[in-house]
Design a protein around this motif. Structure first.
Motif, PDB file in Angstrom:
ATOM      1  N   ARG A  29       3.359  -5.240   4.157  1.00 53.21           N
ATOM      2  CA  ARG A  29       3.160  -6.068   5.344  1.00 53.21           C
ATOM      3  C   ARG A  29       2.872  -7.490   4.885  1.00 53.21           C
ATOM      4  O   ARG A  29       2.459  -7.720   3.741  1.00 53.21           O
ATOM      5  N   SER A  61       0.861  -1.176   0.000  1.00 49.56           N
ATOM      6  CA  SER A  61       0.000   0.000   0.000  1.00 49.56           C
ATOM      7  C   SER A  61       0.899   1.228   0.000  1.00 49.56           C
ATOM      8  O   SER A  61       2.124   1.099   0.129  1.00 49.56           O
ATOM      9  N   ASP A  82      -6.843   0.379  -0.154  1.00 45.69           N
ATOM     10  CA  ASP A  82      -5.694   0.854  -0.928  1.00 45.69           C
ATOM     11  C   ASP A  82      -4.562  -0.163  -0.975  1.00 45.69           C
ATOM     12  O   ASP A  82      -3.440   0.157  -1.362  1.00 45.69           O
ATOM     13  N   GLU A  83      -4.852  -1.414  -0.581  1.00 40.59           N
ATOM     14  CA  GLU A  83      -3.832  -2.455  -0.561  1.00 40.59           C
ATOM     15  C   GLU A  83      -3.958  -3.380  -1.767  1.00 40.59           C
ATOM     16  O   GLU A  83      -5.056  -3.589  -2.305  1.00 40.59           O
ATOM     17  N   ARG A  95       1.496   3.010   2.285  1.00 38.24           N
ATOM     18  CA  ARG A  95       2.135   3.061   3.599  1.00 38.24           C
ATOM     19  C   ARG A  95       3.305   2.089   3.711  1.00 38.24           C
ATOM     20  O   ARG A  95       4.031   2.094   4.700  1.00 38.24           O
ATOM     21  N   GLY A  96       3.475   1.236   2.713  1.00 36.09           N
ATOM     22  CA  GLY A  96       4.551   0.251   2.751  1.00 36.09           C
ATOM     23  C   GLY A  96       4.024  -1.159   2.554  1.00 36.09           C
ATOM     24  O   GLY A  96       2.903  -1.345   2.053  1.00 36.09           O
TER      25      GLY A  96
END
Length: 287
Positions: A145, A140, A164-165, A142-143
Motif C-alpha cells: 500500500r 506486508s 508486520d509492515e 497482505r500486499g
C-alpha cells in the motif's frame, strides 16, 4: 548501556523480512543502518524480542526513475543521496538535505527509510518528504500500500506502520526545470537536532505549492494558505504581495502554543526556505 537480549535475523529478501516480522507478532523490529534503533536498543528504550536486519536486501538498495517520479529504496543511505551515487538523484534537491543530516559517519550508515520509520519530529526527511508531496510504499504479508508522506507520521515516534509492515520505497517527484525548492533548519551546532525547520517546494508543471514546518514536536505542519499565497504572488509577479507579517501570522496560526522566540525561529526558517527556492525574488520589496 547495553541492549537487552534479542534474536538477530538477517533478511536477504523482502519476503523473508516480512515473514520474520509477521512471525514476531509485534515483538520484532526491522533495522537497517541502526543509527536510530541502535541507540534506543542500547538505552533500552526499545526492547524487541527480535531484530530483523534489512540493510542488505538488494531490492531496498536501489534507486530508479519511473516516469516523472523517482523510487528510492528504503535502505539507501543518506551519504549515497548526498554523493549523487544514484543517477536519478544526481541533480535532485534531496542531495542538499542529505548533506546536512547529522555527521558524515552517521550519514554513511543511516538510511532514508529507517529515519522516516523512526519518526523523530526533528528529522530532516520527515519534513522534506512531506514538502515534496512524496509517497511511502509499505509492504506486508497482505500486499503493498502507499501512504502520503504528510500522513505517515501520527505523532512523535509514532507512524501508521503496522507491526508486520516494512517501508520498501519512497516515491518522490523527479527534479525538473520547473521545480523550485528551499530548505532551512536552525540547530545549536552543525549536526545537532533541529530546533526549527521548514521546507518550501513549488512546481508549476505539477501544480504543487507546499511550505511545511518541521521540528514541531509532532507531525510536520503544512501551511496551506501561505503556500497558495506565495505561489499566486509568484505567478502574478506581485512584488511585496507576501510580507514578513504574512509569515508571522501563518506561524502564529500553525503554532499557537509556542512562545515568541520559537515563532521567530520558525519564521526565519520559512523566510529562508522561500528565498532559497527563488520563487519570490523580491519577497519583502517595499515592506
Amino acid at each position: 548501556m547495553k541492549s537487552s537480549k534479542f534474536i538477530y535475523t538477517q533478511a536477504l529478501e523482502v519476503n523473508d523480512a516480512l515473514q520474520a516480522l509477521a512471525a514476531g507478532n509485534g515483538a520484532a523490529k526491522p533495522m537497517s543502518g541502526s543509527q536510530s534503533l541502535g541507540p534506543m536498543l542500547n538505552l533500552r528504550l526499545a526492547r524487541p524480542a527480535q531484530v530483523v536486519d534489512v540493510g542488505r536486501i538488494p531490492g531496498l538498495r536501489t534507486v530508479r526513475g519511473a516516469g516523472d517520479v523517482v523510487e528510492i529504496g528504503a535502505a539507501v543511505t543518506h551519504a549515497e543521496i548526498e554523493d549523487g551515487v544514484h543517477e536519478p538523484l544526481a541533480d535532485h534537491p534531496m542531495r542538499k538535505v542529505a548533506g546536512e543530516i547529522a555527521y558524515r559517519a552517521i550519514r554513511t550508515r543511516g538510511t532514508v527509510g529507517g529515519s522516516l520509520a523512526h519518526a523523530d519530529p526533528a528529522a530532516d526527511w520527515v519534513v522534506t518528504l512531506a514538502a515534496l508531496d512524496a509517497r511511502v510504499r509499505l509492504a506486508s504479508p497482505r500486499g503493498e500500500r502507499e501512504v502520503q508522506a504528510d500522513a505517515f507520521m501520527l505523532g512523535a515516534y509514532t507512524t501508521v506502520l503496522e507491526s508486520d509492515e516494512l517501508i520498501v520505497a519512497l516515491i518522490v517527484p523527479r527534479s525538473s526545470q520547473t521545480l523550485q525548492w528551499g530548505y532551512h533548519k536552525v540547530c545549536r551546532k552543525p549536526g545537532e537536532f533541529a530546533e526549527a525547520s521548514a521546507a518550501a517546494y513549488f512546481d508549476v508543471t505539477r501544480g504543487c505549492a507546499r511550505i511545511v514546518l518541521g521540528a514541531v514536536d509532532g507531525p510536520p505542519i503544512l501551511l496551506h494558505e501561505l503556500s497558495a499565497a506565495v505561489a499566486n504572488a509568484s505567478a502574478r509577479r506581485e512584488a511585496g504581495a507576501v510580507t514578513r507579517e504574512h509569515l508571522r501570522q501563518a506561524i502564529a496560526k500553525a503554532l499557537p502554543a509556542r512562545d515568541a522566540i520559537d515563532r521567530k525561529l520558525f519564521t526565519a526558517c520559512v523566510e529562508r526556505a522561500i528565498t532559497q527556492s527563488g520563487v519570490l525574488a523580491n519577497l519583502y520589496h517595499g515592506e
